[in-house]
Write a protein that holds these residues in place. Structure first.
Motif, short mmCIF file in Angstrom:
data_model
loop_
_atom_site.label_atom_id
_atom_site.label_comp_id
_atom_site.label_asym_id
_atom_site.label_seq_id
_atom_site.Cartn_x
_atom_site.Cartn_y
_atom_site.Cartn_z
N ARG A 144 0.80 -1.08 -0.02
CA ARG A 144 0.01 -0.02 -0.04
C ARG A 144 0.67 1.21 0.11
O ARG A 144 0.49 2.07 -0.81
CB ARG A 144 -0.83 0.14 1.26
CG ARG A 144 -1.86 1.29 1.28
CD ARG A 144 -2.69 1.06 2.63
NE ARG A 144 -2.03 0.91 3.65
CZ ARG A 144 -2.47 0.51 4.68
NH1 ARG A 144 -3.68 0.57 5.00
NH2 ARG A 144 -1.80 0.75 5.84
N GLY A 145 1.95 1.48 0.94
CA GLY A 145 2.73 2.54 0.95
C GLY A 145 3.56 2.66 -0.39
O GLY A 145 3.49 4.01 -0.86
N LEU A 146 4.33 1.70 -0.84
CA LEU A 146 4.86 2.02 -2.35
C LEU A 146 3.82 2.09 -3.58
O LEU A 146 4.28 2.93 -4.15
CB LEU A 146 5.48 0.66 -2.61
CG LEU A 146 6.69 0.11 -1.56
CD1 LEU A 146 7.20 -1.20 -1.99
CD2 LEU A 146 7.72 1.10 -1.70
N GLY A 147 2.47 1.60 -3.40
CA GLY A 147 1.67 2.07 -4.48
C GLY A 147 1.14 3.72 -4.19
O GLY A 147 1.21 4.28 -5.39
N ILE A 148 1.11 4.03 -3.08
CA ILE A 148 0.94 5.46 -2.86
C ILE A 148 1.99 6.43 -3.56
O ILE A 148 1.76 7.36 -4.07
CB ILE A 148 0.64 5.65 -1.43
CG1 ILE A 148 -0.71 5.03 -1.05
CG2 ILE A 148 0.41 7.43 -1.31
CD1 ILE A 148 -1.27 4.99 0.47
N PHE A 183 10.12 6.05 -12.21
CA PHE A 183 10.40 5.67 -10.99
C PHE A 183 8.99 5.24 -10.21
O PHE A 183 8.93 4.11 -9.53
CB PHE A 183 11.17 6.70 -9.87
CG PHE A 183 11.49 6.22 -8.45
CD1 PHE A 183 12.23 5.00 -8.45
CD2 PHE A 183 10.86 6.78 -7.34
CE1 PHE A 183 12.69 4.52 -7.10
CE2 PHE A 183 11.33 6.25 -6.21
CZ PHE A 183 11.98 5.37 -5.96
N GLY A 184 8.09 5.81 -10.68
CA GLY A 184 6.70 5.61 -10.24
C GLY A 184 6.39 4.19 -10.92
O GLY A 184 5.66 3.45 -10.08
N ILE A 185 6.70 3.90 -12.17
CA ILE A 185 6.38 2.49 -12.68
C ILE A 185 7.35 1.61 -12.06
O ILE A 185 6.51 0.52 -11.40
CB ILE A 185 6.87 2.60 -14.15
CG1 ILE A 185 6.04 3.36 -14.94
CG2 ILE A 185 6.75 1.31 -14.73
CD1 ILE A 185 6.55 3.63 -16.59
N PHE A 186 8.41 1.70 -11.40
CA PHE A 186 9.07 0.83 -10.67
C PHE A 186 8.34 0.48 -9.32
O PHE A 186 8.16 -0.64 -9.06
CB PHE A 186 10.52 1.49 -10.51
CG PHE A 186 11.38 0.54 -9.45
CD1 PHE A 186 11.81 -0.91 -9.84
CD2 PHE A 186 11.63 0.77 -8.02
CE1 PHE A 186 12.71 -1.54 -8.84
CE2 PHE A 186 12.25 0.17 -7.32
CZ PHE A 186 12.68 -1.10 -7.60
N LEU A 187 8.12 1.36 -8.82
CA LEU A 187 7.46 1.50 -7.57
C LEU A 187 6.13 0.61 -7.53
O LEU A 187 5.71 -0.09 -6.59
CB LEU A 187 7.20 2.66 -6.70
CG LEU A 187 8.37 3.46 -6.13
CD1 LEU A 187 8.10 4.78 -5.58
CD2 LEU A 187 9.17 2.60 -5.32
N GLY A 188 5.22 1.15 -8.77
CA GLY A 188 4.01 0.44 -9.03
C GLY A 188 4.37 -1.28 -9.16
O GLY A 188 3.37 -2.02 -8.61
N VAL A 189 5.36 -1.63 -9.98
CA VAL A 189 5.62 -2.88 -10.10
C VAL A 189 5.81 -3.72 -8.70
O VAL A 189 5.52 -4.79 -8.42
CB VAL A 189 6.63 -3.13 -11.11
CG1 VAL A 189 7.22 -4.65 -11.27
CG2 VAL A 189 6.24 -2.74 -12.61
N VAL A 190 6.57 -2.92 -7.94
CA VAL A 190 6.85 -3.66 -6.67
C VAL A 190 5.75 -3.93 -5.76
O VAL A 190 5.61 -4.84 -5.35
CB VAL A 190 8.14 -2.78 -5.86
CG1 VAL A 190 8.34 -3.70 -4.44
CG2 VAL A 190 9.47 -2.92 -6.74
N ALA A 191 5.20 -2.78 -5.71
CA ALA A 191 3.69 -2.75 -5.10
C ALA A 191 2.87 -4.01 -5.47
O ALA A 191 2.11 -4.36 -4.62
CB ALA A 191 3.07 -1.40 -4.88
N ILE A 213 -4.28 -3.07 -5.63
CA ILE A 213 -4.91 -2.03 -6.76
C ILE A 213 -4.07 -0.72 -6.75
O ILE A 213 -3.72 -0.29 -7.84
CB ILE A 213 -6.40 -1.57 -5.76
CG1 ILE A 213 -7.23 -2.89 -5.95
CG2 ILE A 213 -6.84 -0.47 -6.75
CD1 ILE A 213 -8.40 -2.64 -5.11
N LEU A 214 -3.44 -0.09 -5.67
CA LEU A 214 -2.62 1.09 -5.68
C LEU A 214 -1.64 0.81 -6.74
O LEU A 214 -1.10 1.58 -7.29
CB LEU A 214 -2.25 1.43 -4.29
CG LEU A 214 -3.27 1.93 -3.45
CD1 LEU A 214 -2.80 2.20 -2.16
CD2 LEU A 214 -3.95 3.24 -4.12
N GLY A 215 -1.00 -0.40 -6.69
CA GLY A 215 0.39 -0.57 -7.24
C GLY A 215 0.12 -0.89 -8.90
O GLY A 215 0.65 -0.33 -9.56
N ALA A 216 -1.30 -1.24 -9.27
CA ALA A 216 -1.77 -1.46 -10.61
C ALA A 216 -1.94 0.16 -11.10
O ALA A 216 -1.50 0.10 -12.16
CB ALA A 216 -3.02 -2.39 -10.65
#
Length: 298
Positions: free
Chosen positions: A43-47, A60-68, A88-91
């Motif tokens: 959840r945190g990484l997705g936000i 970098f947002g794409i990278f964090l979204g993938v990890v989340a 959901i937030l990661g996607a």
């Protein structure tokens, strides 16, 4: 002498009180804490990924979204708290990052046309060759105000770089969470948008391949044609996969590294089984074995 003290007033020696046992501190299973941590991290990484998606550092947002997204999926399998929200937030971070990465890329690549030199502008008009007649631009389709607005929205989505199918674009235009156009106006816009659906499918395929998640040929085709995904037709998806230029061995390595870093613990046999599973990544056995070798599971 006889004791005449009443029985009630006679004192009896008190029984010794056993010492109290020390209180045992309550402990929570580490497993539960770990389960909760996966969902919280996702959840945190997705936000944070969503925040970066709106900036020039959208990559970098794409990278964090993938990890989340990866942590959220693992958390869902472990029934971790907040895992669904994190997924959901990661996607969402992944999708927004891809959109704005293309926006910033197109903006930075565009440059003003060079000004004509003074020498060229001072040349006699008679010496300049007559310019060729420009081809006539196709006439803009005539429609109602609502239809033209729907057409403008459709063209915006088609140039975003995400890759929309005919079905997913229609759904986006008519969705109450999207543009909310009437179905007839949305259908008119899709019919007149001049889209190359094969090219749109290819954009979507390349977006998935650059996400870092690791897609096999089969799983990428399934994602492109899924009713919960992009909703391309099978021929459009086949065209995109065939022309994506993907290195399927490299994609298998990406997926293997994601599993290895999840903290779940994989043996060579279990990793290959996960990579080749029809409910998992659907890589071929040689691709999965190559990936296992590359991550050090000999």
């Amino acid at each position: 002498m006889t004791d005449t003290t009443p029985p009630d007033e006679r004192t009896t020696p008190a029984a010794p009180v056993p010492p109290e046992a020390p209180a045992v501190p309550e402990t929570k299973p580490k497993k539960e804490k770990r389960k909760a941590g996966l969902g919280t991290w996702a959840r945190g990484l997705g936000i944070i990924g969503i925040i970066f998606a709106f900036t020039p550092a959208a990559g970098f947002g794409i990278f964090l979204g993938v990890v989340a997204l990866a942590l959220g999926i693992i958390g869902l399998r472990r029934k971790a708290r907040s895992a669904r929200t994190g997924t959901i937030l990661g996607a969402l971070a992944l999708i927004l990052g891809i959109i704005f990465a293309n926006v910033y890329s197109n903006h930075s690549s565009s440059s003003p046309a060079p000004a004509a030199s003074s020498a060229a502008s001072s040349a006699p008009a008679a010496a300049a060759p007559a310019p060729a007649a420009a081809p006539a631009a196709p006439a803009a389709p005539a429609g109602t105000a609502a239809q033209l607005q729907a057409l403008a929205a459709a063209k915006g989505y088609l140039t975003s770089g995400i890759g929309f199918s005919q079905a997913s674009l229609t759904a986006q235009l008519t969705s109450s969470a999207g543009n909310g156009f009437a179905p007839a106006d949305a259908q008119w816009a899709v019919d007149n948008a001049g889209a190359d659906w094969n090219a749109q499918a290819l954009k979507a395929a390349k977006g998935y391949l650059t996400s870092g998640m690791g897609f096999s040929q089969a799983s990428l085709t399934a994602q492109l044609t899924s009713s919960a995904g992009n909703q391309f037709t099978p021929p459009q998806a086949d065209y995109a996969v065939a022309n994506s230029g993907a290195d399927w061995n490299a994609e298998a390595v990406k997926a293997a590294k994601s599993y290895m870093s999840s903290g779940m613990g994989f043996s060579r046999q279990s990793l290959i089984a996960q990579l080749t599973s029809s409910a998992g990544n659907q890589f071929t056995a040689p691709q999965a074995e190559y990936a296992a070798d590359q991550v050090g599971l000999k």
